[in-house]
Motif scaffolding. Structure first.
Motif, short mmCIF file in Angstrom:
data_model
loop_
_atom_site.label_atom_id
_atom_site.label_comp_id
_atom_site.label_asym_id
_atom_site.label_seq_id
_atom_site.Cartn_x
_atom_site.Cartn_y
_atom_site.Cartn_z
N ILE A 157 82.04 -63.40 69.99
CA ILE A 157 81.59 -62.24 69.22
C ILE A 157 82.76 -61.43 68.67
N PHE A 158 83.95 -61.55 69.28
CA PHE A 158 85.09 -60.79 68.82
C PHE A 158 85.56 -61.23 67.44
N ILE A 159 85.38 -62.50 67.11
CA ILE A 159 85.85 -63.00 65.81
C ILE A 159 85.05 -62.39 64.65
N PRO A 160 83.70 -62.47 64.64
CA PRO A 160 82.97 -61.79 63.56
C PRO A 160 83.15 -60.28 63.57
N MET A 161 83.35 -59.68 64.76
CA MET A 161 83.60 -58.24 64.83
C MET A 161 84.89 -57.89 64.11
N LEU A 162 85.96 -58.62 64.41
CA LEU A 162 87.26 -58.34 63.81
C LEU A 162 87.23 -58.58 62.30
N CYS A 163 86.64 -59.69 61.90
CA CYS A 163 86.54 -59.98 60.46
C CYS A 163 85.73 -58.92 59.73
N GLY A 164 84.63 -58.49 60.36
CA GLY A 164 83.79 -57.48 59.75
C GLY A 164 84.50 -56.16 59.57
N GLU A 165 85.30 -55.75 60.56
CA GLU A 165 86.01 -54.48 60.44
C GLU A 165 87.08 -54.53 59.36
N ILE A 166 87.77 -55.66 59.26
CA ILE A 166 88.80 -55.79 58.22
C ILE A 166 88.17 -55.73 56.83
N VAL A 167 87.11 -56.51 56.63
CA VAL A 167 86.45 -56.53 55.32
C VAL A 167 85.82 -55.18 55.02
N GLY A 168 85.15 -54.58 56.03
CA GLY A 168 84.53 -53.28 55.82
C GLY A 168 85.52 -52.22 55.43
N ALA A 169 86.70 -52.20 56.09
CA ALA A 169 87.72 -51.20 55.77
C ALA A 169 88.26 -51.40 54.35
N ILE A 170 88.49 -52.67 53.98
CA ILE A 170 89.02 -52.94 52.64
C ILE A 170 88.01 -52.57 51.56
N VAL A 171 86.76 -53.02 51.74
CA VAL A 171 85.72 -52.75 50.73
C VAL A 171 85.44 -51.27 50.63
N GLY A 172 85.26 -50.60 51.77
CA GLY A 172 84.95 -49.18 51.75
C GLY A 172 86.04 -48.35 51.11
N THR A 173 87.29 -48.63 51.46
CA THR A 173 88.41 -47.88 50.88
C THR A 173 88.54 -48.14 49.39
N VAL A 175 86.12 -49.02 47.28
CA VAL A 175 85.01 -48.36 46.58
C VAL A 175 85.27 -46.86 46.47
N GLY A 176 85.72 -46.24 47.57
CA GLY A 176 86.00 -44.81 47.53
C GLY A 176 87.11 -44.46 46.57
N THR A 177 88.12 -45.29 46.49
CA THR A 177 89.22 -45.05 45.55
C THR A 177 88.74 -45.14 44.12
N ILE A 374 77.58 -44.01 48.64
CA ILE A 374 77.96 -45.33 48.12
C ILE A 374 79.03 -45.96 49.00
N VAL A 375 80.02 -45.16 49.39
CA VAL A 375 81.09 -45.68 50.26
C VAL A 375 80.53 -46.10 51.61
N ILE A 376 79.68 -45.27 52.19
CA ILE A 376 79.10 -45.57 53.51
C ILE A 376 78.28 -46.86 53.46
N ILE A 377 77.42 -46.96 52.46
CA ILE A 377 76.56 -48.15 52.33
C ILE A 377 77.41 -49.40 52.10
N ALA A 378 78.43 -49.27 51.24
CA ALA A 378 79.30 -50.42 50.96
C ALA A 378 80.04 -50.86 52.22
N THR A 379 80.51 -49.89 53.01
CA THR A 379 81.25 -50.22 54.23
C THR A 379 80.37 -50.94 55.24
N VAL A 380 79.19 -50.36 55.49
CA VAL A 380 78.29 -50.93 56.50
C VAL A 380 77.80 -52.31 56.07
N LEU A 381 77.38 -52.42 54.82
CA LEU A 381 76.84 -53.69 54.36
C LEU A 381 77.89 -54.79 54.32
#
Length: 457
Positions: A157-173, A175-177, A374-381
């Protein structure tokens, strides 16, 4: 022919006499008990409403457990039933949302008596009942899992967790920018709070760190962070409900609470030989509850010695007990019964208490700006979608992995409860705690380390 007519007449008289004998009292009255609001039979529901109103009108509402169980149960199940009956939204987790956010709105708009608000806050702070709930849920859900699932699932479970956080941080940031919020503000005040692990473990440590590093008031930092935490959790709850609905339409994508395909629960075999014993062994149920609390005390001791959050320490202790088969199959079965009791009977009262005690409606509404949403939804999704496809690539049930990924955006332990309730997968609580507690702690630590170096240079 005459005998047949006589027998028919006798049968008619018998059925008539039976019907007349079952008059309203007591048989008709007993049937009313079959009508329930949540788990509360209608006569008891009406009685609870009358007694709560009478106590509020005649003085302060006692905050002792005997009274608060009734109060929280009454309002919690009412809010849950409202959510369940909403069109469309009722099928994607609205019950958990309503059980949390309706009481928060009622507090803000003064629709809830002050005595109920005060007693609920006192009860929440004084009892720590949320940790009793989480303890029984975690221990019961771990003991209901297959040992092989635990060994493989906790590592995978750590692998999808780590990948998800990296992608979520990149996408969210990103979109906000693009929306003009600024990359620094988006990353540190929107994206990271969403994945920080809730209020006590995430928002508060972040606000303290921000105040010391950036030399701003902690209250100011906390006021900016907490709405993002709550809206991120709300988005995750809705997403979990949608995932549950998707699982019903495409059952090949879900294990209904099992991360790994082809594995069944061990306890089914232990209870199939004597299904009634576990149900009526009251002392066994008490022993199972005691075991859950003892494991939580182990977690508290671990927190004092090594700084690991108590629920996480308890989680690891429970996993160790399960893997070493240190308790009997009957104890395992009893722990699962305790887990099911808390899942069905305590969830909505707990969510109502959280809504009243620690969910500020005004902060939630203040964050409802289009760019923030928009940023929140993009990050979570993006986080959840990554978990879905990475989990599928690794041979895991993608919907169940995605539900755990939702918990990375949850509002701490309470968010996990609401998310898993919306997804109808409370058995995933151990993995949810890993996603929330450990994932949140890593995010907070890294954020403060990076921020300190940023301001140093």
């Amino acid at each position: 022919m005459g005998k047949e007519q006589a027998s028919v007449a006798d049968a008619s008289e018998l059925s008539l006499s039976t019907a007349t004998s079952e008059k309203f009292w007591p048989h008709g009255w007993w049937k009313i008990f079959e009508i329930k609001v949540g788990i509360i039979p209608m006569p008891l529901f009406i009685m609870a409403a009358a007694l709560i109103a009478a106590l509020c009108m005649t003085g302060e509402l006692p905050s002792q457990i005997t009274t608060m169980v009734v109060v929280l149960g009454f309002f919690g199940f009412v809010c849950g039933e409202i959510g369940k009956r909403l069109p469309i939204l009722g099928k994607i987790g609205a019950a958990a949302i309503c059980a949390t956010f309706i009481p928060s709105a009622m507090v803000y708009y003064h629709l809830l008596p002050t005595s109920i608000i005060d007693s609920t806050k006192v009860f929440y702070k004084a009892t720590g009942i949320l940790y009793l709930y989480i303890s029984c849920i975690i221990v019961g859900s771990i003991f209901s899992m297959d040992r092989k699932t635990i060994m493989q699932g906790f590592l995978r479970i750590f692998i999808p967790m780590l990948c998800g956080e990296i992608v979520g941080a990149i996408v969210g940031t990103t979109v906000g920018t693009l929306l003009g919020l600024g990359s620094f503000n988006t990353l540190f005040f929107i994206v990271l709070p969403i994945m920080a692990g809730g209020v006590g473990e995430g928002a508060i440590p972040l606000s303290i760190g921000f105040s010391e590093i950036m030399h701003i008031e902690q209250g100011v930092a906390f006021a900016r962070i907490i709405p993002m935490v709550m809206l991120g959790s709300l988005t995750a709850i809705l997403t979990a409900g949608i995932l549950n609905h998707l699982g019903k339409r495409k059952p090949h994508l879900t294990g209904e609470g099992r991360l790994m395909p082809g594995m069944e629960e061990e306890i089914s075999s232990s209870t199939s030989h004597n299904p009634l014993k576990g149900a009526i062994d009251v002392t066994g149920l008490a022993s199972a509850a005691m075991m859950a609390l003892l494991l939580y005390m182990v977690g508290i001791l671990g927190q004092r010695l090594v700084g690991l959050p108590a629920p996480v320490g308890m989680l690891f202790a429970a996993v160790l007990v399960k893997l070493t088969q240190a308790v009997s199959p009957q104890m395992t079965s009893n722990a699962n019964v305790v887990y099911k009791f808390f899942q069905t009977s305590v969830t909505y009262p707990i969510l109502f208490m959280v809504g009243v005690a620690i969910t500020p409606w005004q902060s939630l509404m203040a964050a409802f700006t289009i760019p923030n949403l928009i940023v929140i939804i993009a990050t979570v999704l993006s986080l959840v979608t990554t978990g879905f496809f990475v989990g599928k690539k690794m041979g895991m049930h993608p919907i169940d992995v995605a539900v755990v990924s939702c918990c990375q955006s949850g509002q701490g332990g309470t968010g996990d409860v609401a998310i898993l309730t919306a997804a109808n997968r409370m058995v995933l609580m151990p993995f949810a705690q890993i996603a929330t507690r450990i994932g949140g702690a890593i995010n907070v630590t890294l954020a403060l380390v990076v921020l300190s170096h940023f301001f140093t240079f």
